[in-house]
Each structure stands twice: as C-alpha cells, then as structure tokens.
Design a protein around this motif. Structure first.
Motif, PDB file in Angstrom:
ATOM      1  N   GLU A  39      11.032   4.264   0.719  1.00 20.91           N
ATOM      2  CA  GLU A  39      11.092   3.579   2.014  1.00 20.91           C
ATOM      3  C   GLU A  39      10.501   2.176   1.908  1.00 20.91           C
ATOM      4  N   ALA A  40       9.377   2.077   1.201  1.00 23.35           N
ATOM      5  CA  ALA A  40       8.711   0.776   1.054  1.00 23.35           C
ATOM      6  C   ALA A  40       9.577  -0.199   0.269  1.00 23.35           C
ATOM      7  N   ILE A  41      10.218   0.291  -0.785  1.00 21.59           N
ATOM      8  CA  ILE A  41      11.111  -0.582  -1.571  1.00 21.59           C
ATOM      9  C   ILE A  41      12.241  -1.104  -0.696  1.00 21.59           C
ATOM     10  N   LYS A  42      12.826  -0.221   0.104  1.00 19.53           N
ATOM     11  CA  LYS A  42      13.925  -0.633   0.992  1.00 19.53           C
ATOM     12  C   LYS A  42      13.435  -1.671   2.014  1.00 19.53           C
ATOM     13  N   GLU A  43      12.260  -1.432   2.590  1.00 21.28           N
ATOM     14  CA  GLU A  43      11.706  -2.359   3.575  1.00 21.28           C
ATOM     15  C   GLU A  43      11.337  -3.700   2.933  1.00 21.28           C
ATOM     16  N   LEU A  44      10.789  -3.668   1.719  1.00 25.13           N
ATOM     17  CA  LEU A  44      10.467  -4.910   1.008  1.00 25.13           C
ATOM     18  C   LEU A  44      11.736  -5.698   0.691  1.00 25.13           C
ATOM     19  N   ASP A  45      12.789  -4.985   0.325  1.00 28.86           N
ATOM     20  CA  ASP A  45      14.071  -5.645   0.055  1.00 28.86           C
ATOM     21  C   ASP A  45      14.593  -6.325   1.318  1.00 28.86           C
ATOM     22  N   VAL A  76       0.842  -1.197   0.000  1.00 33.91           N
ATOM     23  CA  VAL A  76       0.000   0.000   0.000  1.00 33.91           C
ATOM     24  C   VAL A  76       0.877   1.246   0.000  1.00 33.91           C
ATOM     25  N   LYS A  77       1.950   1.193   0.748  1.00 39.13           N
ATOM     26  CA  LYS A  77       2.881   2.323   0.847  1.00 39.13           C
ATOM     27  C   LYS A  77       3.523   2.646  -0.508  1.00 39.13           C
ATOM     28  N   LEU A  78       3.627   1.646  -1.372  1.00 37.54           N
ATOM     29  CA  LEU A  78       4.206   1.870  -2.697  1.00 37.54           C
ATOM     30  C   LEU A  78       3.408   2.884  -3.508  1.00 37.54           C
TER      31      LEU A  78
END
Length: 59
Positions: free
Chosen positions: A46-52, A35-37
C-alpha cells in the motif's frame, strides 16, 4: 545565507509561500509512508502504491 532568504531574494513572495506550503504537505505525507514501508507485506505494498502516486502528482 539560508535557503529561505535565498528563495525570498530570487523569487516573488507568493511563489515562495506556495512552494513552502507544497513542501510541507509533501513532507507530512511522505514521512508516514516511509514508516509504513517497515510494516507487514500488505502495508508495504500500500505504501509503495501511495508513494508512487505522490511522486507522480509531484512531477
């Protein structure tokens, strides 16, 4: 035959419970990140970094 039944037949109960706990936690963390994407550019990064990080910890 459902997935849970199949897991319970093929694996020990404790292993199934650990898997289900991990899967539930993974889904609970993954959904808000997706959702944050759709947010602004900063939240997207931030979401991409957290997903990684989440994917790395899963592997």
């Amino acid at each position: 035959m459902g997935i849970l039944t199949k897991l319970e037949l093929e694996y020990e109960g404790e292993a199934v419970e650990k898997f289900l706990h991990f899967f539930r936690k993974f889904c609970d963390e993954f959904e808000p990140l997706t959702v944050k994407l759709g947010s602004d550019k900063i939240k997207y990064k931030e979401a991409i970094k957290e997903l990684d990080t989440l994917a790395h910890n899963t592997a």
